[in-house]
Design a protein around this motif. Structure first.
Motif, mmCIF file in Angstrom:
data_model
loop_
_atom_site.group_PDB
_atom_site.id
_atom_site.type_symbol
_atom_site.label_atom_id
_atom_site.label_comp_id
_atom_site.label_asym_id
_atom_site.label_seq_id
_atom_site.Cartn_x
_atom_site.Cartn_y
_atom_site.Cartn_z
ATOM 1 N N ILE A 8 0.865 -1.131 -0.093
ATOM 2 C CA ILE A 8 -0.013 0.021 0.234
ATOM 3 C C ILE A 8 0.707 1.419 -0.340
ATOM 4 C CG2 ILE A 8 -1.484 1.509 1.136
ATOM 5 C CD1 ILE A 8 -2.625 -1.127 0.607
ATOM 6 N N THR A 9 0.904 2.422 -1.213
ATOM 7 C CA THR A 9 1.405 3.365 -1.552
ATOM 8 C C THR A 9 0.419 4.928 -1.026
ATOM 9 O OG1 THR A 9 3.143 2.206 -2.392
ATOM 10 C CG2 THR A 9 3.308 4.481 -2.628
ATOM 11 N N GLN A 10 0.584 4.875 -0.036
ATOM 12 C CA GLN A 10 -0.477 6.565 0.144
ATOM 13 C C GLN A 10 0.122 8.026 0.048
ATOM 14 O OE1 GLN A 10 -1.777 5.471 4.459
ATOM 15 N NE2 GLN A 10 -3.270 5.342 3.530
ATOM 16 N N VAL A 56 -6.190 11.521 0.913
ATOM 17 C CA VAL A 56 -5.293 10.045 0.627
ATOM 18 C C VAL A 56 -5.402 9.773 -1.002
ATOM 19 C CG1 VAL A 56 -4.188 8.118 1.171
ATOM 20 C CG2 VAL A 56 -5.118 10.058 2.520
ATOM 21 N N TRP A 57 -4.543 9.762 -1.591
ATOM 22 C CA TRP A 57 -4.033 8.811 -2.745
ATOM 23 C C TRP A 57 -3.654 7.436 -2.270
ATOM 24 C CZ3 TRP A 57 -4.329 9.913 -8.076
ATOM 25 C CH2 TRP A 57 -4.550 11.050 -8.418
ATOM 26 N N LEU A 58 -4.580 6.670 -2.022
ATOM 27 C CA LEU A 58 -4.777 5.264 -2.319
ATOM 28 C C LEU A 58 -3.580 3.926 -3.155
ATOM 29 C CD1 LEU A 58 -5.661 3.063 1.223
ATOM 30 C CD2 LEU A 58 -5.450 2.292 -0.958
ATOM 31 N N LYS A 71 -2.983 -0.257 -4.078
ATOM 32 C CA LYS A 71 -2.484 -1.289 -3.929
ATOM 33 C C LYS A 71 -1.996 -1.685 -4.789
ATOM 34 C CE LYS A 71 -6.555 -1.894 -1.649
ATOM 35 N NZ LYS A 71 -8.246 -3.094 -2.057
#
Length: 100
Positions: free
Chosen positions: A4-6, A92-94, A96
């Protein structure tokens, strides 16, 4: 593994509230087979090129499985502090992904 990158954008003046939420959320990751791999607070010289605004923080988190990530998101203790997240975070940009 699930990654996960946020990209986290906070509301102006809400840095302390954001830190209060993170003090609860980050330790909770480990309860669900997760690991915080990176927590970056970029400065103005960090962005070489792009069309997005610079985020306040960037997080890279690893979970053993999607189900672990979903369990983390549903953690009852973490949910008690979501009002802090809502107060502090604008966007937030989440993302996967998997390691290639």
């Amino acid at each position: 593994m699930l990654y996960i990158t946020q990209l986290i954008y906070i509301k102006e003046g809400q840095e302390a509230v954001f830190d209060e939420f993170e003090a609860v959320a980050i330790p909770t990751i480990g309860k669900y087979n997760g690991r915080l791999l990176l927590r970056i607070r970029p400065d103005d010289t960090s962005v070489i090129e792009g069309s997005l605004d610079k985020p306040y923080e960037i997080h890279l988190v690893e979970f053993d499985a999607e189900s672990d990530f979903m369990a983390f998101m549903g953690d009852d203790e973490r949910k008690k502090f979501l009002h802090l997240k809502e107060q502090a975070i604008q966007l937030v940009w989440l993302l996967k992904g998997v390691k290639l």
